[in-house]
Design a protein around this motif. Sequence first.
Motif, PDB file in Angstrom:
ATOM      1  N   MET A 138      -3.566  -0.368  -7.961  1.00 47.42           N
ATOM      2  CA  MET A 138      -4.390  -1.211  -7.089  1.00 47.42           C
ATOM      3  C   MET A 138      -3.525  -2.127  -6.224  1.00 47.42           C
ATOM      4  SD  MET A 138      -7.449  -0.234  -7.872  1.00 47.42           S
ATOM      5  CE  MET A 138      -8.411  -1.475  -6.996  1.00 47.42           C
ATOM      6  N   CYS A 139      -2.209  -1.993  -6.299  1.00 44.66           N
ATOM      7  CA  CYS A 139      -1.289  -2.901  -5.612  1.00 44.66           C
ATOM      8  C   CYS A 139      -0.750  -2.274  -4.329  1.00 44.66           C
ATOM      9  CB  CYS A 139      -0.108  -3.259  -6.523  1.00 44.66           C
ATOM     10  SG  CYS A 139      -0.589  -4.067  -8.051  1.00 44.66           S
ATOM     11  N   PRO A 140      -0.793  -3.009  -3.210  1.00 43.99           N
ATOM     12  CA  PRO A 140      -0.259  -2.482  -1.954  1.00 43.99           C
ATOM     13  C   PRO A 140       1.221  -2.119  -2.013  1.00 43.99           C
ATOM     14  CG  PRO A 140      -1.673  -4.370  -1.534  1.00 43.99           C
ATOM     15  CD  PRO A 140      -1.487  -4.297  -3.022  1.00 43.99           C
ATOM     16  N   GLU A 141       1.957  -2.670  -2.972  1.00 45.32           N
ATOM     17  CA  GLU A 141       3.370  -2.292  -3.099  1.00 45.32           C
ATOM     18  C   GLU A 141       3.543  -0.823  -3.461  1.00 45.32           C
ATOM     19  OE1 GLU A 141       2.874  -6.560  -3.390  1.00 45.32           O
ATOM     20  OE2 GLU A 141       1.982  -4.915  -4.526  1.00 45.32           O
ATOM     21  N   ASN A 142       2.518  -0.225  -4.108  1.00 45.93           N
ATOM     22  CA  ASN A 142       2.492   1.222  -4.327  1.00 45.93           C
ATOM     23  C   ASN A 142       3.677   1.699  -5.172  1.00 45.93           C
ATOM     24  OD1 ASN A 142       1.234   3.755  -3.917  1.00 45.93           O
ATOM     25  ND2 ASN A 142       2.562   4.218  -2.167  1.00 45.93           N
ATOM     26  N   LEU A 143       3.955   1.018  -6.278  1.00 41.49           N
ATOM     27  CA  LEU A 143       5.159   1.294  -7.060  1.00 41.49           C
ATOM     28  C   LEU A 143       4.955   2.268  -8.223  1.00 41.49           C
ATOM     29  CD1 LEU A 143       6.780  -2.266  -7.257  1.00 41.49           C
ATOM     30  CD2 LEU A 143       7.380  -0.371  -5.744  1.00 41.49           C
ATOM     31  N   LEU A 144       3.730   2.431  -8.708  1.00 42.03           N
ATOM     32  CA  LEU A 144       3.530   3.275  -9.885  1.00 42.03           C
ATOM     33  C   LEU A 144       4.069   4.685  -9.671  1.00 42.03           C
ATOM     34  CD1 LEU A 144      -0.019   2.540 -11.373  1.00 42.03           C
ATOM     35  CD2 LEU A 144       2.197   1.671 -12.106  1.00 42.03           C
ATOM     36  N   ARG A 145       3.931   5.204  -8.477  1.00 38.82           N
ATOM     37  CA  ARG A 145       4.348   6.578  -8.177  1.00 38.82           C
ATOM     38  C   ARG A 145       5.843   6.792  -8.412  1.00 38.82           C
ATOM     39  NH1 ARG A 145       6.060   6.549  -2.319  1.00 38.82           N
ATOM     40  NH2 ARG A 145       6.300   4.326  -1.881  1.00 38.82           N
ATOM     41  N   LEU A 146       6.636   5.713  -8.284  1.00 38.11           N
ATOM     42  CA  LEU A 146       8.084   5.854  -8.422  1.00 38.11           C
ATOM     43  C   LEU A 146       8.486   6.224  -9.838  1.00 38.11           C
ATOM     44  CD1 LEU A 146       9.300   2.832  -6.261  1.00 38.11           C
ATOM     45  CD2 LEU A 146       8.845   5.192  -5.551  1.00 38.11           C
ATOM     46  N   HIS A 147       7.627   5.910 -10.818  1.00 35.48           N
ATOM     47  CA  HIS A 147       7.934   6.238 -12.212  1.00 35.48           C
ATOM     48  C   HIS A 147       7.727   7.715 -12.509  1.00 35.48           C
ATOM     49  CE1 HIS A 147       8.256   2.008 -13.650  1.00 35.48           C
ATOM     50  NE2 HIS A 147       7.432   1.794 -12.653  1.00 35.48           N
ATOM     51  N   TYR A 148       7.109   8.433 -11.572  1.00 25.41           N
ATOM     52  CA  TYR A 148       6.836   9.854 -11.789  1.00 25.41           C
ATOM     53  C   TYR A 148       7.443  10.730 -10.713  1.00 25.41           C
ATOM     54  CZ  TYR A 148       3.721   8.451 -15.525  1.00 25.41           C
ATOM     55  OH  TYR A 148       3.213   7.917 -16.686  1.00 25.41           O
ATOM     56  N   VAL A 161       7.493  10.747  -7.579  1.00 24.74           N
ATOM     57  CA  VAL A 161       6.810  11.042  -6.318  1.00 24.74           C
ATOM     58  C   VAL A 161       7.731  10.603  -5.182  1.00 24.74           C
ATOM     59  CG1 VAL A 161       4.799  10.520  -4.878  1.00 24.74           C
ATOM     60  CG2 VAL A 161       4.537  10.747  -7.369  1.00 24.74           C
ATOM     61  N   ASP A 162       7.871  11.430  -4.188  1.00 24.61           N
ATOM     62  CA  ASP A 162       8.780  11.143  -3.083  1.00 24.61           C
ATOM     63  C   ASP A 162       8.472   9.785  -2.472  1.00 24.61           C
ATOM     64  OD1 ASP A 162       9.722  11.209  -0.152  1.00 24.61           O
ATOM     65  OD2 ASP A 162      10.654  13.006  -0.984  1.00 24.61           O
ATOM     66  N   VAL A 163       9.528   8.993  -2.244  1.00 25.40           N
ATOM     67  CA  VAL A 163       9.342   7.640  -1.727  1.00 25.40           C
ATOM     68  C   VAL A 163       8.693   7.647  -0.352  1.00 25.40           C
ATOM     69  CG1 VAL A 163      11.611   7.486  -0.616  1.00 25.40           C
ATOM     70  CG2 VAL A 163      10.501   5.396  -1.483  1.00 25.40           C
ATOM     71  N   GLY A 164       8.803   8.740   0.380  1.00 16.66           N
ATOM     72  CA  GLY A 164       8.193   8.839   1.703  1.00 16.66           C
ATOM     73  C   GLY A 164       6.741   9.281   1.679  1.00 16.66           C
ATOM     74  N   GLU A 165       6.213   9.626   0.502  1.00 16.34           N
ATOM     75  CA  GLU A 165       4.827  10.081   0.386  1.00 16.34           C
ATOM     76  C   GLU A 165       3.867   8.939   0.745  1.00 16.34           C
ATOM     77  OE1 GLU A 165       1.661  12.010   0.258  1.00 16.34           O
ATOM     78  OE2 GLU A 165       3.414  13.176  -0.377  1.00 16.34           O
ATOM     79  N   ARG A 166       2.941   9.189   1.641  1.00 19.05           N
ATOM     80  CA  ARG A 166       2.037   8.156   2.132  1.00 19.05           C
ATOM     81  C   ARG A 166       0.648   8.195   1.500  1.00 19.05           C
ATOM     82  NH1 ARG A 166       3.406   5.702   6.786  1.00 19.05           N
ATOM     83  NH2 ARG A 166       1.219   5.465   7.377  1.00 19.05           N
ATOM     84  N   ALA A 167       0.313   9.281   0.813  1.00 23.96           N
ATOM     85  CA  ALA A 167      -1.053   9.478   0.321  1.00 23.96           C
ATOM     86  C   ALA A 167      -1.394   8.515  -0.806  1.00 23.96           C
ATOM     87  CB  ALA A 167      -1.241  10.921  -0.141  1.00 23.96           C
ATOM     88  N   HIS A 178     -10.852  11.312  -4.313  1.00 22.94           N
ATOM     89  CA  HIS A 178     -10.602  12.182  -5.458  1.00 22.94           C
ATOM     90  C   HIS A 178      -9.377  13.066  -5.244  1.00 22.94           C
ATOM     91  CE1 HIS A 178     -14.878  11.370  -6.537  1.00 22.94           C
ATOM     92  NE2 HIS A 178     -14.423  11.528  -7.769  1.00 22.94           N
ATOM     93  N   THR A 179      -9.150  13.453  -4.007  1.00 23.84           N
ATOM     94  CA  THR A 179      -8.087  14.408  -3.715  1.00 23.84           C
ATOM     95  C   THR A 179      -6.698  13.777  -3.695  1.00 23.84           C
ATOM     96  OG1 THR A 179      -8.264  14.091  -1.315  1.00 23.84           O
ATOM     97  CG2 THR A 179      -9.724  15.724  -2.316  1.00 23.84           C
ATOM     98  N   GLN A 180      -6.625  12.466  -3.883  1.00 25.13           N
ATOM     99  CA  GLN A 180      -5.342  11.768  -3.766  1.00 25.13           C
ATOM    100  C   GLN A 180      -4.585  11.661  -5.086  1.00 25.13           C
ATOM    101  OE1 GLN A 180      -4.595  11.040  -0.480  1.00 25.13           O
ATOM    102  NE2 GLN A 180      -6.570  12.104  -0.285  1.00 25.13           N
ATOM    103  N   ALA A 181      -5.204  12.064  -6.179  1.00 25.51           N
ATOM    104  CA  ALA A 181      -4.576  11.931  -7.498  1.00 25.51           C
ATOM    105  C   ALA A 181      -3.510  13.005  -7.711  1.00 25.51           C
ATOM    106  CB  ALA A 181      -5.623  12.009  -8.599  1.00 25.51           C
ATOM    107  N   TRP A 182      -2.458  12.625  -8.406  1.00 30.77           N
ATOM    108  CA  TRP A 182      -1.389  13.547  -8.780  1.00 30.77           C
ATOM    109  C   TRP A 182      -1.535  13.889 -10.265  1.00 30.77           C
ATOM    110  CZ3 TRP A 182       3.045  14.896  -5.670  1.00 30.77           C
ATOM    111  CH2 TRP A 182       3.021  14.333  -4.380  1.00 30.77           C
ATOM    112  N   PRO A 229      -2.125   7.009  -6.724  1.00 28.48           N
ATOM    113  CA  PRO A 229      -1.353   5.987  -6.007  1.00 28.48           C
ATOM    114  C   PRO A 229      -2.228   5.165  -5.062  1.00 28.48           C
ATOM    115  CG  PRO A 229      -0.390   8.197  -5.769  1.00 28.48           C
ATOM    116  CD  PRO A 229      -1.765   8.363  -6.301  1.00 28.48           C
ATOM    117  N   TYR A 230      -1.685   4.060  -4.625  1.00 26.65           N
ATOM    118  CA  TYR A 230      -2.365   3.227  -3.639  1.00 26.65           C
ATOM    119  C   TYR A 230      -2.239   3.842  -2.252  1.00 26.65           C
ATOM    120  CZ  TYR A 230      -3.744  -0.984  -1.064  1.00 26.65           C
ATOM    121  OH  TYR A 230      -4.377  -1.878  -0.233  1.00 26.65           O
ATOM    122  N   GLY A 231      -1.057   4.313  -1.917  1.00 23.97           N
ATOM    123  CA  GLY A 231      -0.772   4.837  -0.583  1.00 23.97           C
ATOM    124  C   GLY A 231      -0.020   3.818   0.252  1.00 23.97           C
ATOM    125  N   ARG A 232       0.585   4.279   1.323  1.00 22.06           N
ATOM    126  CA  ARG A 232       1.346   3.393   2.206  1.00 22.06           C
ATOM    127  C   ARG A 232       0.447   2.921   3.345  1.00 22.06           C
ATOM    128  NH1 ARG A 232       7.071   5.667   3.918  1.00 22.06           N
ATOM    129  NH2 ARG A 232       7.007   3.655   4.992  1.00 22.06           N
TER     130      ARG A 232
END
Length: 240
Positions: A38-48, A50-56, A69-73, A83-86
Motif C-alpha cells: 500500500m506504500c508509494p515507495e513500492n518496495l515489497l517487490r524488491l524482495h522477490y 521483480v525488476d526495479v524498472g517494472e511499473r505495474a 486483479h491482473t497486477q499480482a505476481w 505491488p503498488y506500482g510506479r
Amino acid sequence: MTALSLRGLRGGVGTSSLLVATGHALHELGERVLLVDMCPENLLRLHYNVDVGERAGWARAMIDGLDWHTQAWSVEPGLSLLPYGRLKWAEQEQVEQRLRNEPELWRRRQTSLAAHYDWILFDVPLRLPGHARVGPCALRLQVVEADAACHVLLQQQEDSSEHLLINRFDPASQLQRDLLLIWRKQYGERLLPLNIHQDEAMREALAFKKPVGAYAKASLAAQDIQSLTTWCLTRRLETL
C-alpha cells in the motif's frame, strides 16, 4: 481469510522487510498468502526479484484504468505479491483522493479474495490515511524501534488499537533494555510478547532479493519471525 497490517511508527524501522518475512514464514507453514504493498515507495517487490524498472501494480492500474486483479505476481503456488506500482507524485495524490472517497474499496477487494487466500498482509504507509483504509484487519501491528525517537512519538500518539512490535532489538543496549521495561509497564498487552532482534541477515536478505527466512533460515531474525508467525496464528484462532 485473515487480514494483517504492518505500519511503521516512523520511516526506516524495517516494516516492509518484516512483512515479507512474515508472509514467507506463513507460506512455509502451508498457508496461502497474498502480500499487498500500500506504500508509494513500492518496495515489497524488491524482495522477490521483480525488476526495479517494472511499473505495474494495483495503483498504477487504477490510474491507467486497468483491472487490479491482473497486477499480482505469483511468486510460487500459494504465495502472491500485489505491488503498488510506479506513480508520479500527482498520481499518488489522485489515488489517495479516490481511496478517501471510496472507503469500502479494499473491503470489497478482500471479499473477492477470500476464497483464494488464507492470509492477506498489507504494508501500510505512515501518512496517507486513504491508503491505510484496507478494510477489516483482525491483526494491526505498528513497528517500532526501542529508541528515543519512537519513545517520543509514542507519547504523542493518539489512542491506538494497534499492537506494538519492536524491531532491531539489541539486548546489549542499556537504552533499549530500559525502554523495553518502560513500554511493558506503559503499554501492557498492546506490546507483543516477543521482539525481532537486530540481525544483519535481515539487511542482507534484501540485497539478495529474498525474505530473510529464504536467505538465512537459521538466523536469529528468521527464528524471531517464526515466533511472530506462531503468535499471529494463535491470535487468528482466538478471533474465530
